[in-house]
Design an enzyme around this catalytic site. Structure first.
Site, PDB file in Angstrom:
ATOM      1  N   CYS A   1      -4.252   0.088   8.684  1.00 33.75           N
ATOM      2  CA  CYS A   1      -3.636  -0.987   8.851  1.00 33.75           C
ATOM      3  C   CYS A   1      -2.302  -1.205   9.664  1.00 33.75           C
ATOM      4  O   CYS A   1      -1.992   0.089   9.459  1.00 33.75           O
ATOM      5  CB  CYS A   1      -3.031  -1.647   7.419  1.00 33.75           C
ATOM      6  SG  CYS A   1      -4.435  -2.161   6.454  1.00 33.75           S
TER       7      CYS A   1
ATOM      8  N   GLN B   1     -20.707  -9.206   9.938  1.00 30.81           N
ATOM      9  CA  GLN B   1     -19.568  -9.293   9.839  1.00 30.81           C
ATOM     10  C   GLN B   1     -18.659  -8.848   8.625  1.00 30.81           C
ATOM     11  O   GLN B   1     -19.442  -9.115   7.735  1.00 30.81           O
ATOM     12  CB  GLN B   1     -19.242 -10.851  10.062  1.00 30.81           C
ATOM     13  CG  GLN B   1     -19.483 -11.326  11.368  1.00 30.81           C
ATOM     14  CD  GLN B   1     -18.192 -10.994  12.469  1.00 30.81           C
ATOM     15  OE1 GLN B   1     -17.547 -10.234  12.263  1.00 30.81           O
ATOM     16  NE2 GLN B   1     -18.527 -11.819  13.664  1.00 30.81           N
TER      17      GLN B   1
ATOM     18  N   CYS C   1     -13.827 -11.333  20.500  1.00 33.99           N
ATOM     19  CA  CYS C   1     -12.982 -10.319  19.587  1.00 33.99           C
ATOM     20  C   CYS C   1     -12.151  -9.449  20.389  1.00 33.99           C
ATOM     21  O   CYS C   1     -11.317  -8.647  20.039  1.00 33.99           O
ATOM     22  CB  CYS C   1     -13.997  -9.415  18.798  1.00 33.99           C
ATOM     23  SG  CYS C   1     -14.666  -8.386  20.026  1.00 33.99           S
TER      24      CYS C   1
ATOM     25  N   GLU D   1     -30.314  -9.374  22.502  1.00 36.74           N
ATOM     26  CA  GLU D   1     -29.505  -8.418  21.892  1.00 36.74           C
ATOM     27  C   GLU D   1     -30.029  -7.118  22.381  1.00 36.74           C
ATOM     28  O   GLU D   1     -31.369  -6.804  22.482  1.00 36.74           O
ATOM     29  CB  GLU D   1     -29.421  -8.548  20.278  1.00 36.74           C
ATOM     30  CG  GLU D   1     -28.812  -7.326  19.628  1.00 36.74           C
ATOM     31  CD  GLU D   1     -27.500  -6.940  20.132  1.00 36.74           C
ATOM     32  OE1 GLU D   1     -26.986  -5.885  20.396  1.00 36.74           O
ATOM     33  OE2 GLU D   1     -26.577  -8.119  19.909  1.00 36.74           O
TER      34      GLU D   1
ATOM     35  N   CYS E   1       0.823  -1.092   0.001  1.00 43.30           N
ATOM     36  CA  CYS E   1      -0.143  -0.180  -0.091  1.00 43.30           C
ATOM     37  C   CYS E   1       0.958   1.279  -0.108  1.00 43.30           C
ATOM     38  O   CYS E   1       1.788   1.375   0.809  1.00 43.30           O
ATOM     39  CB  CYS E   1      -0.803   0.120   1.159  1.00 43.30           C
ATOM     40  SG  CYS E   1      -1.684   1.634   1.419  1.00 43.30           S
TER      41      CYS E   1
END
Length: 453
Positions: free
Chosen positions: A85, A285, A410, A335, A76
């Site tokens: 990133c 996702q 996560c 939820e 990149c």
């Protein structure tokens, strides 16, 4: 050299020993740690000290004297500036090993757990994986541009492509930017609160090829809106164009109002054969290939026979719930976000899965109420946000005693913390499987199953 003699702006030579959880290299001077981005273990570097705290400091790499075999040239062009990133300079095999080590070390340090951590499940091609692009719009050198924020700043980098966005979404962002510029659309200014366009978002459905563009604007009326929509439809293969209106002086992306400007309100995608309707604001996702891998781990861990009652805490739009419902007696999902529950119910109907119940509320309040009403889980699935499971929910799990707890995480830190509470309460875990959902970044997903001892 003694650490007490270090000074700001001083250049020093040191060897990188490790990587932190955010991908920075760590080197030590007389036991004093210095965090140096864009360096790798084993590298001997010259670095300039930029900040010194009592127990640690920060430095900027100036030169690499000894280069790691794991170092690669980032493809990149704006990698050194962009905040999107953080691991492009590390080979992909090196990234997978870094993530495995992070999980293993966190399990031992926080959870005091000696569990197997197998190799991270990675991608065959770790590029172009994101099905959602969410790009801020601004002025750079007097012209409208769309790109990511610079590291630790809200200055926008002008970029012609992003190598982790899928090609269709990436192309749509650039084409939208061109059309907005053609009509003189004014970007939103965070300082003044003025301007028309805040963000361009695209959503791409991996299995159907459907594409949605979302224009996040400051008000419903926007100059040349009809012309902009017409050109987008003419120049791109679209399923939907949606406008979200966010009039507030805030850095929160979405406002409360959403309206469809052209085409459908939703796009449709599938995971493990289950159809999902995805609206502009649905949680879904972002890596479709690895989502199948992640959910397969959860499905395998649950070992359903068709006789089990399953509870899915933090169920979102029902993505894991519905994959499990195919093999369970009944699945209950909870939820806190009401729109997600409405989506979950709609998705259950779309797939004719009548053996599901979805309820809006906090998992730590709804699940105890279900328990009192006689709804007891054989398998309990948790997929919490980064902060992990609520303490009250963990107490309910220990009281309810489901045979299995399938934990999709996560954040390895809160996973280790919660696993310690559950193992202290009578559960046993043998393995934590890392899954690479976000190549080129330091984010780590992991799945484990805890059995009642």
């Amino acid at each position: 050299m003694e650490a007490s003699l270090l000074k700001k702006n001083q250049s020093i030579e040191l060897t990188i020993e490790d990587l932190t959880h955010d991908g920075s290299g760590v080197g030590k001077i007389d036991g004093y740690p210095l965090f140096i981005p864009n360096t790798l273990p084993g590298e001997k570097v010259t670095a300039k000290i930029i900040k010194l705290n009592k127990n640690y400091g920060f430095a900027r790499m100036e030169n690499i004297e000894t280069v790691s075999a794991d170092r690669v040239e980032p493809p990149c062009a704006v990698y050194s500036k962009c905040g999107g990133c953080s691991l492009q300079h590390l080979s992909y095999d090196g990234q997978l090993e870094f993530k495995r080590n992070q999980v293993e070390e966190t399990m031992k340090r926080i959870g005091k757990l000696n569990v197997e951590v197998p190799e991270t499940l990675g991608m065959e091609n770790p590029w172009r994986y994101r099905n959602k692009s969410q790009v801020p719009v601004g002025f750079v050198n007097g012209k409208l541009t769309a790109g990511f924020y610079q590291k630790r700043s809200h200055a926008i980098i002008d970029m012609s492509t992003c190598l982790i966005h899928n090609e269709q979404g990436d192309f749509a962002v650039q084409k939208t930017r061109e059309i907005l510029a053609k009509y003189g659309t004014e970007p939103y200014d965070e300082q003044t609160g003025k301007g028309d366009i805040r963000h361009i978002m695209t959503r791409f459905a991996h299995t159907t090829g459907q594409l949605m563009i979302v224009l996040v604007t400051t008000k419903e009326r926007m100059p040349f809106k009809e012309e902009i929509v017409r050109e987008l439809v003419e120049q791109l293969e679209l399923t939907s164009i949606v406008q979200n209106i966010n009039p507030h002086k805030t850095n929160v992306i979405f406002g409360d109002r959403t309206k469809t400007l052209w085409g459908k309100d939703i796009i449709e995608d599938t995971i493990h054969g289950i159809r999902f309707a995805i609206s502009a604001r649905s949680f879904y996702q972002v890596n479709p290939i690895q989502t199948e891998v992640l959910y397969q781990q959860a499905i395998d861990a649950a070992e359903l026979t068709g006789e089990e009652t399953v509870i899915d805490a933090y169920c979102g739009i029902g993505s894991i719930s519905l994959c499990l419902a195919k093999k369970a007696k009944h699945v209950y999902g909870v939820e806190i976000v009401d729109q997600a529950i409405q989506d979950a119910r709609a998705n259950a109907e779309l797939n004719e899965l009548a053996n599901t119940t979805f309820e809006t509320g906090k998992a730590e309040e709804v699940i105890p109420a279900w328990y009192k009403a006689g709804i007891v889980a054989d398998v309990l699935v948790v997929d919490p946000p980064r902060k992990g499971c609520d303490e009250k929910l963990l107490e309910t799990i220990l009281a309810m005693k489901p045979k299995k707890v399938v934990y999709v995480s996560c954040n390895p830190g809160t996973l280790a913390r919660d696993m310690k509470i559950l193992t202290d309460g009578g559960y046993v875990a043998k393995k934590v499987q890392p899954v690479d959902m976000f190549p080129m970044t330091t984010h780590i997903e992991a799945v484990t199953v805890l059995h009642l001892n």
